[in-house]
Design a protein around this motif. Structure first.
Motif, PDB file in Angstrom:
ATOM      1  N   ALA A  62       4.867  -2.899  30.001  1.00 20.50           N
ATOM      2  CA  ALA A  62       5.434  -4.246  30.088  1.00 20.50           C
ATOM      3  C   ALA A  62       4.762  -5.182  29.083  1.00 20.50           C
ATOM      4  O   ALA A  62       5.434  -5.979  28.411  1.00 20.50           O
ATOM      5  CB  ALA A  62       5.289  -4.790  31.506  1.00 20.50           C
ATOM      6  N   ARG A  63       3.431  -5.087  28.954  1.00 20.69           N
ATOM      7  CA  ARG A  63       2.727  -5.931  27.980  1.00 20.69           C
ATOM      8  C   ARG A  63       3.138  -5.570  26.556  1.00 20.69           C
ATOM      9  O   ARG A  63       3.291  -6.450  25.696  1.00 20.69           O
ATOM     10  CB  ARG A  63       1.211  -5.785  28.161  1.00 20.69           C
ATOM     11  CG  ARG A  63       0.662  -6.533  29.371  1.00 20.69           C
ATOM     12  CD  ARG A  63      -0.850  -6.653  29.305  1.00 20.69           C
ATOM     13  NE  ARG A  63      -1.507  -5.353  29.400  1.00 20.69           N
ATOM     14  CZ  ARG A  63      -1.853  -4.779  30.547  1.00 20.69           C
ATOM     15  NH1 ARG A  63      -1.597  -5.391  31.696  1.00 20.69           N
ATOM     16  NH2 ARG A  63      -2.458  -3.605  30.554  1.00 20.69           N
TER      17      ARG A  63
ATOM     18  N   HIS B 128       7.053  -4.062  34.720  1.00 18.45           N
ATOM     19  CA  HIS B 128       5.693  -4.410  35.159  1.00 18.45           C
ATOM     20  C   HIS B 128       5.493  -4.107  36.640  1.00 18.45           C
ATOM     21  O   HIS B 128       4.470  -3.528  37.049  1.00 18.45           O
ATOM     22  CB  HIS B 128       5.433  -5.893  34.888  1.00 18.45           C
ATOM     23  CG  HIS B 128       4.049  -6.341  35.241  1.00 18.45           C
ATOM     24  ND1 HIS B 128       3.670  -6.656  36.533  1.00 18.45           N
ATOM     25  CD2 HIS B 128       2.935  -6.527  34.461  1.00 18.45           C
ATOM     26  CE1 HIS B 128       2.400  -7.007  36.542  1.00 18.45           C
ATOM     27  NE2 HIS B 128       1.929  -6.937  35.293  1.00 18.45           N
TER      28      HIS B 128
ATOM     29  N   PHE C 254      14.790  -8.906  21.167  1.00  9.67           N
ATOM     30  CA  PHE C 254      14.491  -7.747  22.008  1.00  9.67           C
ATOM     31  C   PHE C 254      15.520  -6.684  21.658  1.00  9.67           C
ATOM     32  O   PHE C 254      16.570  -6.576  22.276  1.00  9.67           O
ATOM     33  CB  PHE C 254      14.574  -8.139  23.487  1.00  9.67           C
ATOM     34  CG  PHE C 254      13.898  -7.163  24.416  1.00  9.67           C
ATOM     35  CD1 PHE C 254      12.535  -6.932  24.340  1.00  9.67           C
ATOM     36  CD2 PHE C 254      14.635  -6.483  25.378  1.00  9.67           C
ATOM     37  CE1 PHE C 254      11.910  -6.040  25.206  1.00  9.67           C
ATOM     38  CE2 PHE C 254      14.029  -5.593  26.244  1.00  9.67           C
ATOM     39  CZ  PHE C 254      12.662  -5.368  26.162  1.00  9.67           C
TER      40      PHE C 254
ATOM     41  N   TYR D 246      11.651  -1.653  20.026  1.00 10.38           N
ATOM     42  CA  TYR D 246      10.984  -1.001  21.163  1.00 10.38           C
ATOM     43  C   TYR D 246      11.227   0.509  21.249  1.00 10.38           C
ATOM     44  O   TYR D 246      10.626   1.185  22.077  1.00 10.38           O
ATOM     45  CB  TYR D 246      11.348  -1.674  22.488  1.00 10.38           C
ATOM     46  CG  TYR D 246      12.822  -1.843  22.812  1.00 10.38           C
ATOM     47  CD1 TYR D 246      13.617  -0.761  23.187  1.00 10.38           C
ATOM     48  CD2 TYR D 246      13.407  -3.107  22.795  1.00 10.38           C
ATOM     49  CE1 TYR D 246      14.951  -0.926  23.517  1.00 10.38           C
ATOM     50  CE2 TYR D 246      14.746  -3.291  23.125  1.00 10.38           C
ATOM     51  CZ  TYR D 246      15.511  -2.198  23.490  1.00 10.38           C
ATOM     52  OH  TYR D 246      16.835  -2.371  23.820  1.00 10.38           O
TER      53      TYR D 246
ATOM     54  N   ARG E  54       8.572  -8.512  21.865  1.00 15.06           N
ATOM     55  CA  ARG E  54       9.541  -9.606  21.902  1.00 15.06           C
ATOM     56  C   ARG E  54       8.969 -10.871  21.276  1.00 15.06           C
ATOM     57  O   ARG E  54       9.647 -11.576  20.528  1.00 15.06           O
ATOM     58  CB  ARG E  54       9.980  -9.885  23.340  1.00 15.06           C
ATOM     59  CG  ARG E  54      11.109 -10.913  23.407  1.00 15.06           C
ATOM     60  CD  ARG E  54      11.656 -11.059  24.784  1.00 15.06           C
ATOM     61  NE  ARG E  54      10.682 -11.601  25.715  1.00 15.06           N
ATOM     62  CZ  ARG E  54      10.997 -12.361  26.756  1.00 15.06           C
ATOM     63  NH1 ARG E  54      12.255 -12.676  26.986  1.00 15.06           N
ATOM     64  NH2 ARG E  54      10.076 -12.801  27.575  1.00 15.06           N
ATOM     65  N   GLN E  55       7.713 -11.163  21.572  1.00 13.35           N
ATOM     66  CA  GLN E  55       7.097 -12.361  21.010  1.00 13.35           C
ATOM     67  C   GLN E  55       6.976 -12.257  19.490  1.00 13.35           C
ATOM     68  O   GLN E  55       7.229 -13.224  18.762  1.00 13.35           O
ATOM     69  CB  GLN E  55       5.704 -12.564  21.631  1.00 13.35           C
ATOM     70  CG  GLN E  55       5.725 -12.904  23.113  1.00 13.35           C
ATOM     71  CD  GLN E  55       6.327 -14.269  23.388  1.00 13.35           C
ATOM     72  OE1 GLN E  55       6.325 -15.148  22.528  1.00 13.35           O
ATOM     73  NE2 GLN E  55       6.863 -14.451  24.590  1.00 13.35           N
TER      74      GLN E  55
ATOM     75  N   ASP F 225      13.712 -10.798  30.003  1.00 11.77           N
ATOM     76  CA  ASP F 225      12.700 -11.250  30.963  1.00 11.77           C
ATOM     77  C   ASP F 225      12.713 -10.390  32.221  1.00 11.77           C
ATOM     78  O   ASP F 225      11.662  -9.968  32.724  1.00 11.77           O
ATOM     79  CB  ASP F 225      12.957 -12.714  31.352  1.00 11.77           C
ATOM     80  CG  ASP F 225      12.507 -13.683  30.274  1.00 11.77           C
ATOM     81  OD1 ASP F 225      11.620 -13.308  29.487  1.00 11.77           O
ATOM     82  OD2 ASP F 225      13.046 -14.801  30.220  1.00 11.77           O
TER      83      ASP F 225
ATOM     84  N   GLU G  84       6.538  -7.116  25.957  1.00 10.91           N
ATOM     85  CA  GLU G  84       6.449  -8.571  25.798  1.00 10.91           C
ATOM     86  C   GLU G  84       5.865  -8.927  24.435  1.00 10.91           C
ATOM     87  O   GLU G  84       6.326  -9.872  23.771  1.00 10.91           O
ATOM     88  CB  GLU G  84       5.596  -9.164  26.916  1.00 10.91           C
ATOM     89  CG  GLU G  84       5.446 -10.685  26.843  1.00 10.91           C
ATOM     90  CD  GLU G  84       6.786 -11.401  26.903  1.00 10.91           C
ATOM     91  OE1 GLU G  84       6.933 -12.433  26.206  1.00 10.91           O
ATOM     92  OE2 GLU G  84       7.695 -10.937  27.634  1.00 10.91           O
ATOM     93  N   THR G  85       4.886  -8.159  23.988  1.00 11.67           N
ATOM     94  CA  THR G  85       4.306  -8.396  22.661  1.00 11.67           C
ATOM     95  C   THR G  85       5.350  -8.187  21.572  1.00 11.67           C
ATOM     96  O   THR G  85       5.443  -8.968  20.616  1.00 11.67           O
ATOM     97  CB  THR G  85       3.110  -7.452  22.426  1.00 11.67           C
ATOM     98  OG1 THR G  85       2.111  -7.708  23.416  1.00 11.67           O
ATOM     99  CG2 THR G  85       2.520  -7.661  21.036  1.00 11.67           C
TER     100      THR G  85
ATOM    101  N   ILE H 190      11.501  -6.692  31.572  1.00 14.77           N
ATOM    102  CA  ILE H 190      10.043  -6.609  31.413  1.00 14.77           C
ATOM    103  C   ILE H 190       9.348  -6.811  32.761  1.00 14.77           C
ATOM    104  O   ILE H 190       8.375  -6.109  33.083  1.00 14.77           O
ATOM    105  CB  ILE H 190       9.564  -7.641  30.376  1.00 14.77           C
ATOM    106  CG1 ILE H 190      10.090  -7.254  28.983  1.00 14.77           C
ATOM    107  CG2 ILE H 190       8.041  -7.730  30.360  1.00 14.77           C
ATOM    108  CD1 ILE H 190       9.840  -8.296  27.911  1.00 14.77           C
ATOM    109  N   ARG H 191       9.852  -7.739  33.558  1.00 18.52           N
ATOM    110  CA  ARG H 191       9.260  -7.956  34.884  1.00 18.52           C
ATOM    111  C   ARG H 191       9.461  -6.732  35.778  1.00 18.52           C
ATOM    112  O   ARG H 191       8.546  -6.313  36.501  1.00 18.52           O
ATOM    113  CB  ARG H 191       9.884  -9.192  35.533  1.00 18.52           C
ATOM    114  CG  ARG H 191       9.253  -9.544  36.889  1.00 18.52           C
ATOM    115  CD  ARG H 191       9.680 -10.920  37.373  1.00 18.52           C
ATOM    116  NE  ARG H 191      11.124 -11.038  37.508  1.00 18.52           N
ATOM    117  CZ  ARG H 191      11.904 -11.761  36.706  1.00 18.52           C
ATOM    118  NH1 ARG H 191      11.371 -12.437  35.696  1.00 18.52           N
ATOM    119  NH2 ARG H 191      13.204 -11.824  36.906  1.00 18.52           N
TER     120      ARG H 191
END
Length: 577
Positions: free
Chosen positions: A274-275, A245, A287, A292, A281-282, A238, A278-279, A241-242
């Motif tokens: 960042a997007r 971003h 992760f 990645y 990871r989802q 988290d 996150e994609t 990624i933040r």
């Protein structure tokens, strides 16, 4: 990565240089005795006028035979008085005219003091040449990694100062400080990151900088470090990624302000990446680098005890190949691997003069000493080094096995350190045997524990304790540690006839399985790794303790309810002392 015309020209020149380096490596392999003779005499002549050289008759040495007659086999204790003189500023104690000591590379010793290796200009050049040969061959075999970022771990070269004021620390720091700018641009983390004192903050920063990039390969000494890095990224996904971003470096990590300032130009807001992260990871629910990055290979140790860590690599990296970085230590490089998936590599004959003692003769008054072209496939030996750091016939205590030959040069794989042998009743079990026994025992019971320690204990009769970290309920952990203890006991008896004899004859008691609290191994290793250096990228977890009482610290991590003595598969009772 889009490359400029200048980059393409430089990369073309690098490719031509790579072919020349590999051709030279193979040519040297065909004439190994001549290459080694010339190398040895260059070391002798360079330091003939030093105090050490005069004391050992270097001026009269004309070849290998003279060298053996004048210079004894020695360990660090014998070299230490000479090194201490150099540390106080008396360079001529060990080195000839016009030589300088740029730093002292530090490594842990068998005593409570570190060992210091003088790094001269030539020794630095020799170390760089070994790494260059490794990198060129690895990148030639994995061309998709060429020109892409790499993740590597560097430690400071100036963690302390010698009495003369010369820095003491890690040679990786010096190498990074003199690296070509064209190469440094591909490092995911700059040198300043090595100066972050907090281990978690340092690992986080490396991965914060690396995760958004198109990393092609990772290189570090220990696979344990690799796992620490990727697990740090996953547990702080988290935040990473933040940070990607927003173009930030979280304030939650203990990173000195001066280093934050130096890193700021590398931190830019990147919402698109960042997007994407996150994609990933989802979609994956995890992760991991296999999601990645597009890794071409991983470079780290794979021999000896390292195989236990490698079993966890597929979880994070999938089927990415692993290239051993070679048998190397602070004192010098001993091999250069030429292929993935094997700990074996060509003996590093171009920059290190190598001698070998058969395992059965180590410690004898006049052991047989062999040269590189005199070894036999399948046999095991201990290595002696002579290098441009002023170490001559140095017993580094590394045991290797010959797996084949390239020309006249043996392919050698690391097995274990010579001082990692436990023998309370003459059983002489090695760390290599212990790791193999545990691996087979763990597979048999379906246990995935990696960190463990086997330690001797005095009693009547003496016995060994197997410490394994707890993973669940106390009762389950007790049962698991007991099963593993029985399995290791059985496998050691299969692997070591002396152990089997001592066990069946009652001279050794059964192995006691002990469950220790989670985090015990990491906590103790952390203290040991930083005893002399804040960040020790070459530290190896010790799976076998050799002296009774050496496990006292581990016992403090044991709950009384977590110890149980189980009757083993072999006979032999034990009466507690």
């Amino acid at each position: 990565m889009n490359q400029s015309l200048g980059d393409r020209v430089i990369n073309r020149l690098i490719g031509l240089h790579a072919r020349r380096v590999l051709a030279r490596l193979r040519a040297d392999a065909r004439r190994a005795p001549v290459v080694q003779d010339r190398l040895l005499m260059s070391f002798v002549r360079a330091n003939a006028a030093s105090d050490y050289g005069r004391a050992h008759g270097f001026a009269s040495i004309r070849g290998y035979g003279d060298f053996v007659r004048h210079v004894p086999i020695q360990g660090y204790a014998e070299l230490s008085p000479w090194i201490e003189r150099v540390r106080r500023g008396d360079v001529r104690a060990m080195f000839g005219a016009r030589q300088r000591v740029r730093m002292f590379a530090m490594t842990s010793g068998t005593t409570d003091r570190p060992k210091y290796v003088p790094v001269t200009d030539r020794f630095l050049s020799d170390v760089q040449a070994g790494w260059r040969a490794f990198g060129i061959k690895a990148l030639t075999d994995h061309a998709n990694c060429f020109g892409r970022p790499l993740v590597q771990v560097t430690s400071p070269m100036d963690e302390a100062r010698a009495p003369s004021g010369v820095p003491c620390g890690a040679i990786t720091g010096l190498m990074a400080s003199v690296q070509y700018k064209q190469v440094l641009r591909y490092y995911a983390a700059p040198l300043c990151v090595a100066y972050i004192p907090d281990g978690l903050a340092r690992r986080y920063t490396i991965m914060r900088l690396a995760v958004p990039r198109d990393v092609g390969w990772m290189v570090t000494a220990s696979p344990a470090t690799v796992l620490q890095l990727v697990r740090t990224a996953e547990s702080h996904a988290d935040t990473i990624i933040r940070d990607v971003h927003d173009g930030t470096l979280t304030d939650d990590m203990a990173i000195p302000g001066s280093i934050r300032d130096e890193l700021m130009p590398r931190l830019r807001a990147d919402p698109v990446t960042a997007r994407r992260l996150e994609t990933i990871r989802q979609r994956a629910g995890r992760f991991r680098p296999m999601d990645y990055w597009r890794l071409g290979f991983l470079g780290n140790w794979t021999g000896g005890t390292m195989g236990l860590y490698l079993r966890q690599f597929p979880e994070y990296f999938g089927d990415v190949p692993v290239r051993d970085i070679g048998l190397l230590a602070t004192e010098g490089r001993m091999s250069i691997p030429m292929a993935d998936g094997t700990p074996a590599g060509m003996a590093a004959i171009s920059h290190t003069f190598l001698e070998f003692i058969p395992v059965a003769e180590r410690g004898s008054v006049a052991p047989t000493v062999l040269r590189v072209h005199e070894l036999h496939e399948g046999e095991e030996y201990f290595i002696l080094l002579t290098t441009s750091a002023g170490f001559y016939r140095y017993d580094i205590s590394d045991c290797v096995r010959v797996t084949g030959f390239e020309g006249l040069v043996p392919l050698i794989e690391f097995l274990h350190k010579g001082d990692h042998v436990a023998s309370v009743t003459g059983e002489k079990i090695t760390e290599h045997q212990v790791v193999q026994a545990f691996g087979e025992a763990a597979a048999a019971v379906g246990a995935d524990a990696v960190e463990f320690v086997l330690a001797p204990a005095w009693s009547d009769p003496p016995f060994y304790r197997l410490y394994v970290e707890r993973g669940g309920a106390a009762e389950t952990d007790m049962q698991r540690s007991a099963k593993l203890a029985r399995g290791v006991d059985t496998q050691l008896a299969r692997l070591n006839m002396e152990y089997a004899s001592k066990r069946s004859g009652g001279r050794l008691g059964p192995i006691e399985g002990v469950a220790v609290r989670r985090g015990a191994m990491a906590g103790i290793d952390g203290v040991r790794a930083t005893r002399f250096r804040r960040a020790n990228e070459q530290f190896k977890h010790q799976y076998l303790y050799t002296r009774p009482g050496e496990d006292d610290e581990l016992l403090t991590w044991v709950d009384a309810a977590s110890r149980r003595v189980e009757e083993p598969a072999l006979s032999g009772a034990r009466k507690e002392a």
